[in-house]
Write a protein that holds these residues in place. Structure first.
Motif, mmCIF file in Angstrom:
data_model
loop_
_atom_site.group_PDB
_atom_site.id
_atom_site.type_symbol
_atom_site.label_atom_id
_atom_site.label_comp_id
_atom_site.label_asym_id
_atom_site.label_seq_id
_atom_site.Cartn_x
_atom_site.Cartn_y
_atom_site.Cartn_z
ATOM 1 N N SER A 25 -7.799 3.353 9.593
ATOM 2 C CA SER A 25 -7.574 2.460 8.446
ATOM 3 C C SER A 25 -8.619 1.348 8.377
ATOM 4 C CB SER A 25 -6.173 1.845 8.530
ATOM 5 O OG SER A 25 -5.181 2.834 8.389
ATOM 6 N N THR B 102 -3.123 3.819 3.813
ATOM 7 C CA THR B 102 -4.354 3.384 3.133
ATOM 8 C C THR B 102 -5.441 4.443 3.281
ATOM 9 O OG1 THR B 102 -4.879 2.192 5.172
ATOM 10 C CG2 THR B 102 -3.999 0.895 3.363
ATOM 11 N N HIS C 222 -10.351 -2.366 -3.879
ATOM 12 C CA HIS C 222 -11.562 -3.186 -3.826
ATOM 13 C C HIS C 222 -12.184 -3.313 -5.213
ATOM 14 C CE1 HIS C 222 -15.728 -4.333 -2.606
ATOM 15 N NE2 HIS C 222 -15.054 -5.026 -1.702
ATOM 16 N N ASN D 272 -11.932 2.902 7.321
ATOM 17 C CA ASN D 272 -11.913 3.201 5.883
ATOM 18 C C ASN D 272 -12.043 1.933 5.051
ATOM 19 O OD1 ASN D 272 -11.583 5.934 6.356
ATOM 20 N ND2 ASN D 272 -9.374 5.944 6.024
ATOM 21 N N ALA D 273 -11.379 0.862 5.502
ATOM 22 C CA ALA D 273 -11.434 -0.405 4.765
ATOM 23 C C ALA D 273 -12.857 -0.967 4.756
ATOM 24 C CB ALA D 273 -10.469 -1.412 5.385
ATOM 25 N N THR E 272 0.816 -1.217 0.000
ATOM 26 C CA THR E 272 0.000 0.000 0.000
ATOM 27 C C THR E 272 0.852 1.271 0.000
ATOM 28 O OG1 THR E 272 -0.255 -0.325 2.394
ATOM 29 C CG2 THR E 272 -2.088 -1.011 0.990
ATOM 30 N N LYS F 176 -7.521 5.030 -2.163
ATOM 31 C CA LYS F 176 -6.656 3.877 -2.483
ATOM 32 C C LYS F 176 -7.390 2.562 -2.175
ATOM 33 C CE LYS F 176 -2.305 4.363 -1.504
ATOM 34 N NZ LYS F 176 -1.038 4.420 -0.732
ATOM 35 N N LEU F 177 -8.063 2.521 -1.047
ATOM 36 C CA LEU F 177 -8.818 1.325 -0.678
ATOM 37 C C LEU F 177 -9.946 1.062 -1.672
ATOM 38 C CD1 LEU F 177 -8.859 1.997 3.143
ATOM 39 C CD2 LEU F 177 -7.926 -0.079 2.102
ATOM 40 N N ALA G 258 -1.186 -4.509 4.163
ATOM 41 C CA ALA G 258 -1.370 -3.060 4.237
ATOM 42 C C ALA G 258 -0.833 -2.559 5.573
ATOM 43 C CB ALA G 258 -2.854 -2.716 4.119
ATOM 44 N N LEU H 179 -7.752 -7.947 3.308
ATOM 45 C CA LEU H 179 -6.640 -7.086 3.734
ATOM 46 C C LEU H 179 -5.982 -7.657 4.971
ATOM 47 C CD1 LEU H 179 -8.202 -3.507 3.426
ATOM 48 C CD2 LEU H 179 -6.569 -4.582 1.866
ATOM 49 N N SER I 128 -8.899 6.474 1.830
ATOM 50 C CA SER I 128 -10.173 5.937 1.322
ATOM 51 C C SER I 128 -10.132 5.668 -0.172
ATOM 52 C CB SER I 128 -11.311 6.914 1.638
ATOM 53 O OG SER I 128 -11.466 7.041 3.028
#
Length: 380
Positions: free
Chosen positions: A147, A104, A113, A150-151, A67, A108-109, A99, A120, A106
């Motif tokens: 993180s 990471t 996805h 956000n994930a 990441t 990029k995640l 990660a 993750l 939002s």
């Protein structure tokens, strides 16, 4: 059948953690990363041309810090993976990426996805900010919460957390607090490892100077036993010496290794096991990049003799709580594990380290913390 699992190495990091001896590099040169992705693309093309993929059930992207890639690099990388492997994906593919909290955001995640990553593995290590600093980690406890949040918002339901114990100045109380904080996040999987002081790390230098105050072996063992107890109490089944999961969320990719199955290994310093041969890729970036211009970046490749494969089957399989399936062993090698390792198995069963149950040979609860001593017996 060619392998159904793929490991891909992204070797870049924001900084080098004090305990880390993995093949990783700190860089602030974006062009180097693009050059690496180009080389990786070439390696994939040559590898899959030589050994065509039939079906891919698991992909694991490790590092380094995958990441660390910025948005454009992450999109390009994952599209490359799709181009080479997408049409061969199993319907229930497990696509994992390591990660680090703090790397990471939002967007990029969301990209990850959208382009197929569905699991993750966050390198959290501890929820104690002082300990995190001591380890050379760049994140703090708040970064972890952010993180994970956000994930989940990006659509990730299968999230794992890495924890460590036996750390400098780590007390049982600090470790218990870390476990409590970890359980609050409601993730599906945990990996937990004791610190190993490896050569060529800052911790090794400090250890040699007697400047690394580690817990005693007894304290470290007590932390491990508390870990097992608390995980089971919270509904996380221990399915491997260092891994715990809610039912159905075991790491399929890592089980590939423990079941001694074959896998493609791609990227700088990666190891692979394909069609009865193991290989090792060049680790240093300059050498890896140059070799990819000339062909495959291998520095070592060798057929695995049956005797070695049988030893590996026992040592890796005994890491699993289910143990080594004796019928599968006999089917794979044409000889029973008892015939090959008769004396060792009898002695370890007599010592209370191993037991046979439901057609499997496995570590006993007593043997769990002493696994390495048992595994060493199978190396001849």
């Amino acid at each position: 059948m060619t392998p159904q699992s793929v490991y891909i190495h992204i070797p870049f990091c924001t900084n080098k953690c004090y305990y880390c001896d993995f093949n990783s590099f700190v860089t602030n040169n974006p062009q180097l990363i693009w050059d690496y992705l180009d080389a990786l693309d070439k390696e994939m093309e040559l590898t899959f041309r030589e050994r065509p993929v039939q079906e891919v059930k698991t992909i694991f992207v490790g590092g380094g810090t995958p990441t660390f890639l910025d948005h454009a690099q992450m999109r390009a990388f994952l599209q490359m993976v799709q181009n080479h492997l997408g049409k061969h994906w199993a319907a229930d593919i497990e696509f994992s990426m390591e990660a680090n909290p703090g790397t990471t955001d939002s967007e990029k995640l969301r990209i990850m996805h959208e382009l197929g990553v569905n699991r993750l593995s966050f390198g959290v290590q501890s929820f104690d900010n002082a300990l995190l600093k001591r380890l050379g980690r760049i994140h703090d406890r708040d970064d972890v919460y952010r993180s994970i949040e956000n994930a989940k918002a990006a659509g990730f339901a299968n999230i794992s957390i890495d924890l460590m114990f036996g750390l400098p100045d780590q007390t049982m109380e600090i470790f218990r607090q870390t476990l409590e904080k970890a359980f609050e996040l409601g993730t599906k999987h945990f990996s937990a490892y004791s610190l190993k002081v490896e050569e060529n790390t800052l911790f090794h230098t400090l250890y040699q100077k007697d400047q690394l105050p580690l817990p005693s072996e007894e304290a470290e063992l007590a932390m491990y036993m508390v870990l097992i107890e608390e995980m089971e109490r919270r509904g996380y089944q221990q399915y491997e010496i260092s891994n715990f999961a809610k039912p159905g969320f075991e790491s399929k990719h890592n089980k590939t290794y423990w079941l001694n199955r074959e896998y493609y290994g791609l990227g700088a310093g990666a190891h692979g096991y394909v069609c009865g041969e193991r290989h090792v890729n060049a680790g240093p970036l300059a050498i890896y990049l140059q070799k990819c211009k000339e062909g495959l970046p291998r520095v070592e490749q060798f057929a695995v003799p049956q005797e070695d494969a049988m030893e590996e089957q026992m040592i890796l399989g005994l890491r699993l709580r289910e143990g080594v399936d004796l019928a599968q062993f006999a089917s794979r090698f044409g000889v029973s594990a008892h015939e090959v390792f008769e004396t060792i198995i009898k002695e370890e069963i007599a010592k209370g380290m191993l037991e046979e149950q439901n057609g499997c040979l496995k570590l006993t609860k007593r043997g769990l913390p002493l696994g390495n001593e048992v595994f060493a017996r199978f190396l001849r």
